[in-house]
Design an enzyme around this catalytic site. Sequence first.
Site, PDB file in Angstrom:
ATOM      1  CG  MET A   1      98.236 -12.181   1.002  1.00  0.00           C
ATOM      2  SD  MET A   1      97.299 -13.605   1.661  1.00  0.00           S
ATOM      3  CE  MET A   1      96.783 -14.276   0.125  1.00  0.00           C
ATOM      4  N   GLY A   3     103.455  -9.579  -0.796  1.00  0.00           N
ATOM      5  CA  GLY A   3     104.700  -8.896  -0.359  1.00  0.00           C
ATOM      6  C   GLY A   3     105.545  -8.742  -1.673  1.00  0.00           C
ATOM      7  CB  VAL A 185     100.206 -14.735  -3.967  1.00  0.00           C
ATOM      8  CG1 VAL A 185     100.401 -14.785  -5.808  1.00  0.00           C
ATOM      9  CG2 VAL A 185      99.776 -16.164  -3.613  1.00  0.00           C
ATOM     10  CE  LYS A 186      99.257 -18.246   1.298  1.00  0.00           C
ATOM     11  NZ  LYS A 186      99.389 -19.004  -0.111  1.00  0.00           N
ATOM     12  CB  THR A 187     101.302 -11.061   4.243  1.00  0.00           C
ATOM     13  OG1 THR A 187     100.101 -11.570   4.084  1.00  0.00           O
ATOM     14  CG2 THR A 187     101.619  -9.798   4.758  1.00  0.00           C
TER      15      THR A 187
END
Length: 397
Positions: A1, A3, A185-187
């Site tokens: 996940m 990026g 911590v997101k995509t």
Amino acid sequence: MPGFEFFGEAEKQQVQDVLDNGILMRYGFDGMRQGHWKAKTLEQALARRMQTQHAHVVSSGTAALTVALASAGVGAGDEVILPTFTFVASFESVLALGAIPILVDVDDTLTLHPSAVEAAITERTRAVMVVHMCGSMANLEALQAICSKKDLLLIEDACQAIGGAYKGKPLGSIGDIGCFSFDFVKTITCGEGGALITNNTTFYENAHKYSDHGHDHMGNDRGAEAHPFLGYNFRISELNAAVGCAQIQRLDEFIAIQQKHYTILREGLAAVEGMTFRTVPEGGEENYSFLNFFLPTETLAKKAHQALGAEGIDGCFYWYDNNWHYYREWEHLRNKKSLGDLPQEVVEQLPDYHTTDFAISDNWVGRTISCLIKLGWTEEDVHQRATKMVAVIKGCI
Ligand SMILES: *Cc1c(COP(=O)(O)O)cnc(C)c1O
């Protein structure tokens, strides 16, 4: 996940543009910003990628959910149905408006169980907030049918599934409003940030105003703008939006890497008898941010999760005991514990979560292990990981 693994030259260049002209705010200062509009540019790119008419970028995913609900007219005492397995942001956004979070069971998709949603509808229900957890989606056709029959809003929390699709449409673009998070911590990330997308022009107009103190954004003089209704400040800064401008261009590259790594792991793990994978509804395309599977029993899942950790296989989550993602550990919600008094509607209408029965969710989530898919692994890493995981899990069953 994450990026953040690939924070590179493109991201730095975008941030440098903002630093060079010094306009850190998304509105106004037209002359000084030398054509750099990072939040606006990110919105245009997002609307294009998600095939929606409108996108509006805000300060976080939690802000996006709050603004989405507010823009659709959800307010004090309205009930919003959401899943037992999600992130605390879901009920926080509902409570922020004085509305009532009604938790219901998840099924083998690890997202809202359509019959549980149907059973929870009352005269006060205004919206269903579906959360596409860990990279995959709910049975959206079933939920859409329920929402249109009962005249309810369908809000998609696609914070963990950006880039996934359902029956050919991007996740987030299917309900009345879709929300994304660009936290670290997101995509894809902005450092901190979020967005909502919609084809409903009224909701969009409400959203950009509500998230900026009610500013109507008419004309070129911010101080002279009117405020048609009360708002709040959920603005994103240009510095954060700049990072997003670079990351949105890389979304499909990230998804392709995740899919490759996910597929190697999944094909490896298919050799473990007794283990099954999470159900993806027909027509669904995951974003491959996690590989999710069920062990035959809760005891075995706990044992396998511990063994994976002990063998140094990082990034495997057992959500059933997690403080942030599953209702069992939300004693602050259960005990209605805030710093000050909660709105009277919430005090009176919030279900007693000491006594509610979520055995159906427990049966699925208690047996679930989720493995985070990383972008930075080499193909060799993933093959080794698959082999190790198979050995560890086989040793437990
Ligand atoms: C991350 C996340 C949010 C909240 O996003 P923030 O940007 O951290 O506020 C909401 N819902 C889900 C499912 C998430 O994973």
